[in-house]
Enzyme design. Sequence first.
Site, short mmCIF file in Angstrom:
data_model
loop_
_atom_site.label_atom_id
_atom_site.label_comp_id
_atom_site.label_asym_id
_atom_site.label_seq_id
_atom_site.Cartn_x
_atom_site.Cartn_y
_atom_site.Cartn_z
NE ARG A 167 -9.58 -4.67 -3.93
CZ ARG A 167 -9.06 -4.97 -2.72
NH1 ARG A 167 -8.92 -6.20 -2.32
NH2 ARG A 167 -8.72 -4.00 -1.91
CG ASP A 174 -13.56 -3.58 -23.17
OD1 ASP A 174 -12.85 -4.57 -23.47
OD2 ASP A 174 -14.78 -3.52 -23.41
CD GLU A 182 -10.79 -10.75 -0.15
OE1 GLU A 182 -10.02 -10.01 0.49
OE2 GLU A 182 -11.48 -10.32 -1.11
CG ASP A 211 -12.09 -8.73 3.23
OD1 ASP A 211 -12.97 -8.32 4.00
OD2 ASP A 211 -11.74 -8.12 2.21
CG HIS A 269 -12.16 -1.69 -0.02
ND1 HIS A 269 -13.31 -1.89 0.71
CD2 HIS A 269 -11.55 -2.91 -0.06
CE1 HIS A 269 -13.39 -3.17 1.09
NE2 HIS A 269 -12.33 -3.80 0.64
#
Length: 252
Positions: free
Chosen positions: A71, A85, A149, A175, A48
């Site tokens: 996330r 990475d 979720e 969610d 988000h």
Amino acid sequence: MQQNNKSFADRLRSGELLIGCLVSLNSPAITEILAEAGFDWLFIDTEHGAFNPEQAQSMLQAAGQCPCVIRLPSGDEIWIKKALDIGAAGIIAPQVHTPEQAKQIVQYCKYSPEGSRGVGIGRAHKYGMAFEDYINAANKQTAVILQAESQQAIDNIESIANIAGVDAIFIGPYDLSASLGCIGKVSDPKVREAINKAANSCQRAGIRLGIFGVSTDAVKPYIEKGFTLITVGVDTLFVIKSAKEILAECRG
Ligand code: 3PY
Ligand code: MG
């Protein structure tokens, strides 16, 4: 700051209580402040938050020794490669609904022969100076965390939690509330019941549980239930709360 020499993944697997907060602002200074404030880990939200991989890397650099988990925008291969990475201690994949999806994410996170993670050189490998050390240790030293979720994820939780390589299930109560028809009402009995079901399955499977909450009151009941991967508060909300409080005090 990092409390000891154990990796974040080991600390998570051993059941240590890990208190983090959600970083949504593209500000290395704010990330540095939150790391210095003493959180055990930081949840860098590229789902988000307005981050590209280079900006996410700047957050990891600013966090110093404080482990950062990214996330992802989704459980897709490209972002998994980039997040690991650039040196994330692990990934949190949002919106994982099925065991097939969960298996695929684990595959993308693990180098051969356990999986199919692409092999390259990045910050995680000290830009090449620690290439061998990193690729030999990465499968054990990076945490794979999946978000449950949705109603479908809760229905499938038993099989998702039992997939080898999954370290923790992280509940997304917001969610989940939307999926259960009570958007934003994270204390609704339907949401609590779904979270309890997930918690029981994860505890039986022997994997760790995480959850997000905007306040201490929101996460405390889950810490008491044995959730150990805690994300409490959001950078933006910290600023809003302190700004409003100080204004109210001065004007009051
Ligand atoms: C949710 O509540 O949906 C989340 O993903 C929290 O991080
Ligand atoms: Mg969510």
